[in-house]
Design a protein around this motif. Structure first.
Motif, PDB file in Angstrom:
ATOM      1  N   GLY A 138       3.022  -2.431  10.129  1.00  0.00           N
ATOM      2  CA  GLY A 138       4.039  -1.400  10.040  1.00  0.00           C
ATOM      3  C   GLY A 138       3.461  -0.091  10.548  1.00  0.00           C
ATOM      4  O   GLY A 138       2.373  -0.048  11.138  1.00  0.00           O
ATOM      5  N   CYS A 139       4.176   1.012  10.295  1.00  0.00           N
ATOM      6  CA  CYS A 139       3.714   2.285  10.853  1.00  0.00           C
ATOM      7  C   CYS A 139       2.361   2.699  10.289  1.00  0.00           C
ATOM      8  O   CYS A 139       1.583   3.372  10.973  1.00  0.00           O
ATOM      9  CB  CYS A 139       4.761   3.378  10.630  1.00  0.00           C
ATOM     10  N   SER A 140       2.037   2.297   9.063  1.00  0.00           N
ATOM     11  CA  SER A 140       0.717   2.613   8.519  1.00  0.00           C
ATOM     12  C   SER A 140      -0.372   1.800   9.204  1.00  0.00           C
ATOM     13  O   SER A 140      -1.460   2.319   9.494  1.00  0.00           O
ATOM     14  CB  SER A 140       0.689   2.353   7.012  1.00  0.00           C
ATOM     15  N   GLY A 141      -0.092   0.529   9.453  1.00  0.00           N
ATOM     16  CA  GLY A 141      -1.093  -0.339  10.053  1.00  0.00           C
ATOM     17  C   GLY A 141      -1.412  -0.004  11.493  1.00  0.00           C
ATOM     18  O   GLY A 141      -2.581   0.107  11.884  1.00  0.00           O
ATOM     19  N   PHE A 142      -0.372   0.205  12.321  1.00  0.00           N
ATOM     20  CA  PHE A 142      -0.694   0.423  13.736  1.00  0.00           C
ATOM     21  C   PHE A 142      -1.224   1.843  13.996  1.00  0.00           C
ATOM     22  O   PHE A 142      -1.980   2.052  14.945  1.00  0.00           O
ATOM     23  CB  PHE A 142       0.468   0.052  14.663  1.00  0.00           C
ATOM     24  N   GLY A 191       6.514  -3.125  12.883  1.00  0.00           N
ATOM     25  CA  GLY A 191       7.607  -2.300  12.354  1.00  0.00           C
ATOM     26  C   GLY A 191       7.797  -2.358  10.871  1.00  0.00           C
ATOM     27  O   GLY A 191       8.429  -1.471  10.287  1.00  0.00           O
ATOM     28  N   GLY A 192       7.301  -3.416  10.213  1.00  0.00           N
ATOM     29  CA  GLY A 192       7.428  -3.499   8.769  1.00  0.00           C
ATOM     30  C   GLY A 192       8.856  -3.361   8.293  1.00  0.00           C
ATOM     31  O   GLY A 192       9.771  -4.025   8.795  1.00  0.00           O
ATOM     32  N   TYR A 232       2.054  11.310  19.331  1.00  0.00           N
ATOM     33  CA  TYR A 232       3.078  10.715  20.202  1.00  0.00           C
ATOM     34  C   TYR A 232       4.439  11.266  19.777  1.00  0.00           C
ATOM     35  O   TYR A 232       5.121  10.671  18.948  1.00  0.00           O
ATOM     36  CB  TYR A 232       3.031   9.187  20.086  1.00  0.00           C
ATOM     37  N   PRO A 233       4.854  12.394  20.321  1.00  0.00           N
ATOM     38  CA  PRO A 233       6.103  13.036  19.893  1.00  0.00           C
ATOM     39  C   PRO A 233       7.310  12.126  20.078  1.00  0.00           C
ATOM     40  O   PRO A 233       7.362  11.301  20.991  1.00  0.00           O
ATOM     41  CB  PRO A 233       6.199  14.268  20.795  1.00  0.00           C
ATOM     42  N   ILE A 234       8.270  12.297  19.224  1.00  0.00           N
ATOM     43  CA  ILE A 234       9.494  11.507  19.290  1.00  0.00           C
ATOM     44  C   ILE A 234      10.359  12.014  20.445  1.00  0.00           C
ATOM     45  O   ILE A 234      10.316  13.211  20.778  1.00  0.00           O
ATOM     46  CB  ILE A 234      10.246  11.592  17.942  1.00  0.00           C
ATOM     47  N   ASP A 240       7.245   1.663  21.316  1.00  0.00           N
ATOM     48  CA  ASP A 240       6.756   2.474  22.431  1.00  0.00           C
ATOM     49  C   ASP A 240       5.360   3.013  22.127  1.00  0.00           C
ATOM     50  O   ASP A 240       4.494   3.069  23.017  1.00  0.00           O
ATOM     51  CB  ASP A 240       7.726   3.632  22.693  1.00  0.00           C
ATOM     52  N   TYR A 241       5.127   3.424  20.876  1.00  0.00           N
ATOM     53  CA  TYR A 241       3.809   3.913  20.459  1.00  0.00           C
ATOM     54  C   TYR A 241       2.757   2.814  20.620  1.00  0.00           C
ATOM     55  O   TYR A 241       1.684   3.041  21.205  1.00  0.00           O
ATOM     56  CB  TYR A 241       3.908   4.357  18.992  1.00  0.00           C
ATOM     57  N   VAL A 242       3.055   1.645  20.106  1.00  0.00           N
ATOM     58  CA  VAL A 242       2.099   0.528  20.160  1.00  0.00           C
ATOM     59  C   VAL A 242       1.760   0.165  21.602  1.00  0.00           C
ATOM     60  O   VAL A 242       0.594  -0.076  21.939  1.00  0.00           O
ATOM     61  CB  VAL A 242       2.670  -0.684  19.392  1.00  0.00           C
TER      62      VAL A 242
END
Length: 462
Positions: free
Chosen positions: A13-17, A40-41, A72-74, A93-95
């Motif tokens: 999820g967002c914490s992991g990646f 994505g979790g 990585y701005p939204i 997109d971040y990953v």
């Protein structure tokens, strides 16, 4: 130069990646295991095999500028409050941008993680393999194990937790039904507002144990981001501003037929909704007190009233659980676990609980901030204080962060994001001085690399 410690990251999820990205940036080795086939979790709606809490209509209740990653701005094209599909797109997109996908082992669950006497973690995977690691990052999230309250009696209708809710038609068709939503948090606000529309539920009721302040999504045309105060603002001033802001924006809750809260707006994790107060004011929502008893197809309430009910949806939060860790390693009591700076258990320096907090205004990018600090720790740039000092700090930090909140499972992990970031930066500076005194550097690290004897227990034993 001494060998670098290798880490295991549980969950993509967002914490992991974001943790993986921080370690990758510093050249630290790691393995990242994800139980499903995608990242994505909880934000990966209907991901097969996942424990996603998304419902189809879900939009985040934190503005995009507060939830975005620093690295990585939204996209500017996203609305103020993105839909969950947009958030998942942003995560993917971040990953891909940071080339992390090839570093993730998908469809592989961590079944057990046990710490040996020498500090090395034995991590058993769903494949049956056991691997060794020097550090363990727990990124499994805390919105996946539903907390369903128990009430006297039996109910003959539909009962689900909000975690299982997807649409008014899935997993059950609720059109024309008398629906009772239990709870007054953010999920309750969203689901009740959706089902209260006249073409859907015949009657929509919300059971509330207590009154809550409902914050709007816009004040003067701008997202208020849950009224989070900057780190420099004294608490007394923040409380005055927050109450004036809420009352000016939406008025008193009793004006909408809701119970007036007995607490200050700053003394509870806020419920945020741009629609619920309108639905209540229009008479589309019937407010009830807490459930006293379930009786077949009826529900009795604590005020003595009785309602015919076809379906109950429990929007009653989540349990904090770590099924891969022992109770001794992660002793959770009533959803509380004492952690130094919301990360470390005193005495276990190579176990990191990531984003295990309920921050205002944002959770999405909390682990990103923590992971950069921890990458430096693994490289010897920070040293922890003594166990005794850590335990004292836990008590004082929790009193400062949670002391004003009314007693509830919901408030066992509260922090102010900006204050937390400022506080941890000061602790990082203190720990840098300790690291220098301890002689940490390229030839000595706080977490030694002991796990590289081989790919598994057998190799190490040989």
């Amino acid at each position: 130069m001494t060998a670098l410690p290798k880490s295991c990251i549980i969950g993509a999820g967002c914490s992991g990646f974001t943790t993986a990205k921080a370690l990758q940036d510093r050249g630290l080795p790691f393995d990242l295991f994800e139980a499903t086939g995608a990242i994505g979790g909880t934000w990966n709606y209907n991901n097969p095999g996942s424990a996603s809490a998304c419902y189809q209509s879900l939009h985040i209740d934190t503005s995009k500028t507060r939830m975005q990653f620093a690295d990585y701005p939204i996209p500017d094209s996203f609305p103020d409050y993105p839909h969950h599909a947009q958030i998942l797109q942003y995560f993917n997109d971040y990953v891909d941008h940071f080339k992390l996908r090839e570093k993730i082992t998908f469809n592989t669950r961590v079944e057990r993680a046990a710490r040996r006497a020498d500090g090395v973690w034995e991590v058993t995977l769903s494949t049956g393999e056991t691997r060794l690691y020097d550090a363990l990052f727990v990124c499994n999230g805390h919105h996946w194990d539903p907390n369903t309250p128990s009430f006297p009696g039996t109910f003959d209708g539909i009962e689900i937790h909000s975690h299982a809710y997807r649409t008014p038609f899935e997993p059950y068709n609720l059109v024309g039904k008398n629906v009772l939503v239990v709870g007054m948090g953010n999920s309750a606000m969203d689901i009740a507002s959706e089902l209260a529309q006249k073409p859907i539920a015949k009657k929509l009721m919300v059971a509330a144990r207590r009154g809550v302040w409902i914050f709007p999504k816009y004040i003067n045309g701008h997202p208020p981001d849950k009224g989070a105060a900057p780190s420099w603002m004294p608490q007394w001033l923040m409380r005055i501003i927050m109450k004036r802001m809420v009352i000016k924006a939406v008025g008193h809750m009793k004006n909408y037929g809701l119970p007036e809260p007995a607490h200050h707006p700053a003394d509870a994790h806020p419920s945020v909704s741009g629609e619920f107060l309108t639905r209540a004011g229009c008479g589309d929502v019937t407010i009830k007190p807490n459930i006293a008893e379930k009786a077949g197809k009826q529900v009795k309430f604590t005020d003595g009233s009785v309602e015919d009910v076809d379906a109950i949806i429990y929007a009653t939060g989540y349990n904090i659980t770590f099924p891969f860790l022992s109770q001794d390693t992660a002793p959770v009591v009533d959803n509380h676990i004492g952690l130094f700076k919301r990360i470390w258990r005193p005495g276990i320096p190579n176990l990191f609980f990531m984003a295990l907090a309920q921050p205002l205004p944002t959770l999405v990018n909390l682990a990103e901030r923590q992971a950069k600090w921890l990458a430096g720790f693994l490289l010897g740039e920070y040293a922890l204080p003594s166990v005794e000092e850590m335990e004292k700090v836990i008590v004082s930090d929790e009193e400062a962060a949670m002391g004003r909140y009314y007693k509830s499972r919901r408030h066992t992990m509260q922090i102010n994001f900006d204050k937390y970031c400022a506080d941890t930066e000061m602790e990082r500076q203190r720990g840098r001085a300790r690291a220098v005194a301890a002689g940490y550097g390229k030839d000595k690290l706080p977490i030694p690399a002991l796990a590289e004897a081989g790919p598994g227990i057998e190799a190490r034993a040989a």
